[in-house]
Design an enzyme around this catalytic site. Sequence first.
Site, short mmCIF file in Angstrom:
data_model
loop_
_atom_site.label_atom_id
_atom_site.label_comp_id
_atom_site.label_asym_id
_atom_site.label_seq_id
_atom_site.Cartn_x
_atom_site.Cartn_y
_atom_site.Cartn_z
N ASP A 1 -7.81 -12.83 14.42
CA ASP A 1 -7.07 -14.12 14.37
C ASP A 1 -6.22 -14.23 15.37
OD1 ASP A 1 -8.63 -15.40 12.32
OD2 ASP A 1 -7.10 -14.81 10.71
N LYS B 1 -8.51 -11.06 2.61
CA LYS B 1 -7.91 -10.47 3.83
C LYS B 1 -6.94 -9.29 3.65
CE LYS B 1 -8.67 -14.36 6.97
NZ LYS B 1 -8.12 -15.28 7.86
#
Length: 284
Positions: free
Chosen positions: A108, A72
């Site tokens: 997210d 990420k």
Amino acid sequence: MPEPTFLSRLTGSFATSAAQNPTVAIMEAAFVDAGLDCRYINCEVGPDRLEAAVRGAVGMGWMGFNCSIPHKVAVLSYLDELAPSAQIIGAVNTVVISGGRLIGENTDGQGFVASLRTVADPTGLDVVVLGAGGAARAIAVETALAGARSITIVNRTAERGEALARLIGERTPATGTYAPWTPRFGIDPSTGVVINATSIGFHPDTGSTPDVDMTTLQPGMVVADVVANPPRTRFLQEADDRGCVTLEGLGMLVNQALIAVRLWTGEDVSGDVMRAVLEDLFSA
Ligand code: NDP
């Protein structure tokens, strides 16, 4: 009748380990349900092959891809552009490939806020986030950008908690405060939302709960969990018993996937279809 075509639009995920990641199942079910000729390919990609995987996705004309643990942050060095909130969070879980350019997004936290909005408007709320890892960072930033008044970060490791509180104070309109995670941590009665953004309670460790004095939770407080498996964590069950409004991690998981599909295809697919697949998988 339109001509049949045999060329699907492609997307997928790069992570290691990839085998337990259920995203492919929910994406493909939603594509079929919506009649979209798209495929999602779950790929096992270690750090030494991330660059090749990204170049491969561009070369094969993918719409974009998800990246999960441990990519990420590392993926940032291959991107041309970052969405504003991904820039603040400093991590990307969704990449859009458009006109040969790679644009990094972080869905997210947006997924969490979309889920939160089903029970409460974040505007003006005081929010307590338990944890300061990747999920907590995304949630804290997006909830602050969505209008929360204050974000209190409660974390076991002080440096991580302090850094996230500082980030909130400096890069969002909300105030950011770090609170050390003392035993049986008490929640201030003015708190609107409490979020377990740690991995405590994740399958198979389903008997564990964050060390919070549950008697300090007020009826009507929103209590959320990032843990999606099991959907009904012990933390949420106990909060429910005290009259809190509870929010499962499954909602965040579904919403971050819906946002990713929208970014890649411009289409809205069915969250209910995704949720049903996950409930089925997690009850097995
Ligand atoms: P990280 O490893 O980045 O962060 C973990 C966090 O949990 C840290 O703040 C860590 O504290 C804390 N923590 C872990 N164990 C304990 C413990 N025993 N006591 C106190 N604190 C603890 O993980 P992520 O943020 O990436 O993921 C966290 C959870 O969020 C996972 O369960 C993951 O599955 C879930 N998740 C859910 C999503 C959804 O869509 N529902 C999306 C993304 C993640 P410290 O800093 O002190 O180590």
